[in-house]
Design an enzyme around this catalytic site. Structure first.
Site, PDB file in Angstrom:
ATOM      1  N   PHE A  90      89.142  82.811-118.361  1.00 22.68           N
ATOM      2  CA  PHE A  90      88.785  83.496-117.120  1.00 22.68           C
ATOM      3  C   PHE A  90      88.916  85.012-117.263  1.00 22.68           C
ATOM      4  O   PHE A  90      88.022  85.775-116.865  1.00 22.68           O
ATOM      5  CB  PHE A  90      89.682  82.985-115.988  1.00 22.68           C
ATOM      6  N   ASP A  91      90.020  85.480-117.822  1.00 21.94           N
ATOM      7  CA  ASP A  91      90.260  86.919-117.982  1.00 21.94           C
ATOM      8  C   ASP A  91      89.158  87.577-118.804  1.00 21.94           C
ATOM      9  O   ASP A  91      88.603  88.608-118.430  1.00 21.94           O
ATOM     10  CB  ASP A  91      91.595  87.163-118.694  1.00 21.94           C
ATOM     11  N   THR A  92      88.860  86.969-119.951  1.00 25.58           N
ATOM     12  CA  THR A  92      87.854  87.540-120.851  1.00 25.58           C
ATOM     13  C   THR A  92      86.495  87.604-120.177  1.00 25.58           C
ATOM     14  O   THR A  92      85.798  88.627-120.248  1.00 25.58           O
ATOM     15  CB  THR A  92      87.761  86.699-122.135  1.00 25.58           C
TER      16      THR A  92
END
Length: 415
Positions: A200-202
């Site tokens: 999700f972060d990437t």
């Protein structure tokens, strides 16, 4: 000079009544670490953060006593809330809480608090001021102080190297569990982030970067938690699948980057100053990249055709085919012109430029054969030199004539 486009922003959080910062702590079966984490984080924010804040515990389908511990902390502290999800996934938890939060700045931290809380102020300050759109803690930026084993260090650096090679990521650390985003920016980006787990972060950062948003990086002091329950192998596999999916989505246009740029006010700045052509440095870089691709395609096609016909015929066909492709790529990538309108005129004028290039390359071949009986290697050397001269001439003519902004009847950026 025209005014710069402005991003649609919420009111200045410093002068807004209500919650300024919402810090999400995603947890799954963290009954032991949760309470010391919340107490330490609450004490830090209460003593050092000058605006109203909230700590939201996002319980991801825990099967131990995590939820009762969270609920007890929420009863003790007015600034602590609890959200329970029936499914696991850090990305799912962040999306759920961030999408419904009323705070102006949204953040999250891992429950182990590996990152020194002294970095919280530098993390959120650029977002509160409106200078930046996202902020990330970085263990790989200059000035960071990190204590962790060689295995995790190697994996982290390899992963970020892969991101740079596959997704052209310019941020230094995608997976540090210490990030923040302005709520108005999250509102635009979250609907396009598909991952519900660790990737999700990437995915969020890549979309932000390609949408032209400003990502602020904070070097952090970070101490590895040796008892972390993260499955490194499973996470790595999921991340690689995410990279493949996101690469395909961005290449095929499934992610509406142009529309996001427009919505966020991050279209390229259009500066019109009499006598000064726009974006010369950027155009030179893109033109050079297109030129390299065109030259390689030209040489490959010339070598293929040379086995069946003479040098002049091979040169003519190879140059014609690559000239059409070169004009189309430069039209879109170098000079930012999209849509079909004017494409025919651009190709016609591009063919005129092609004729000049043909004269240079054909003339060099004719002169070479008049002076000697060259082999294939000498022919190629002469063609490369002639193509370099033709490339310089092509850029000047494309920029000053074919794609000159004063001759365009439509805006350079059409979505």
């Amino acid at each position: 000079m025209t005014a710069l486009p402005q991003t649609s922003r919420r009111p200045d959080p410093v002068h807004t009544v209500g919650t300024v910062l919402d810090v999400v702590i995603p947890v799954h079966n963290e009954e032991t670490d949760l309470e010391p984490c919340i107490r330490r984080l609450h004490a830090h924010l209460d003593g050092h953060f000058p605006y109203p804040f909230r700590i939201t515990i996002a319980d991801n389908a825990s099967t131990d006593a995590t939820l009762p511990v969270a609920e007890r902390l929420a009863r003790e502290f007015d600034e602590v809330e609890v959200r329970h999800l029936d499914e696991k996934g850090r990305g799912r938890a962040l999306r759920t809480v961030w999408s419904t939060s009323d705070a102006a700045v949204l953040a999250y931290m891992d429950v182990d608090l590996s990152t020194d809380l002294a970095a919280f102020g530098p993390l959120v300050a650029p977002l509160i001021s409106g200078h930046s759109d996202l902020a990330i803690g970085s263990r790989l930026a200059r000035g960071a102080r990190v204590v962790r084993g060689p295995k995790r260090e190697f994996i982290s650096r390899c992963y970020n190297l892969i991101l740079r090679g596959t997704l052209a990521a310019r941020f230094s650390d995608a997976q540090c569990g210490f990030k923040a985003i302005r709520a108005d920016v999250a509102e635009r980006l979250l609907p396009h982030v598909q991952d519900t787990g660790w990737f999700f972060d990437t995915e969020l950062l890549v979309l932000a970067q390609r949408s032209g948003l400003r990502i602020h990086e904070v070097p952090v002091d970070w101490v590895d938690d040796p008892e972390s329950s993260v499955d490194i192998v499973a996470t790595a596999k999921a991340d690689l699948k995410g990279i493949a999916r996101l690469t395909k989505a961005t290449m095929t246009g499934q992610v509406p980057i142009s529309r996001l740029r427009e919505q966020l006010g991050r279209d390229p700045i259009d500066v019109r100053t009499p006598g000064v052509s726009p974006s010369l440095a950027n155009q030179l870089v893109r033109f050079a990249a297109v030129g390299v691709l065109s030259t390689l395609a030209y040489l490959a096609l010339f070598l293929l055709l040379r086995t069946f016909t003479g040098a002049q015929a091979s040169n003519l066909v190879a140059l014609l085919v690559t000239a059409v492709g070169n004009t189309a790529l430069n039209r879109r990538l170098t000079f930012g012109i999209r849509g079909k309108r004017g494409a025919g005129r651009h190709q016609f004028e591009g063919l005129i430029v092609f004729g000049l290039g043909l004269g240079l390359t054909s003339g060099s071949l004719a002169l070479l054969h008049a002076l000697a009986q060259p082999g294939l290697a000498l022919e190629l050397s002469a063609l490369v030199a002639a193509n370099l001269a033709a490339t310089v001439l092509r850029f000047l003519l494309l920029r000053g004539w074919v794609f000159n902004p004063r001759r365009q009847t439509v805006p350079a950026e059409e979505n």
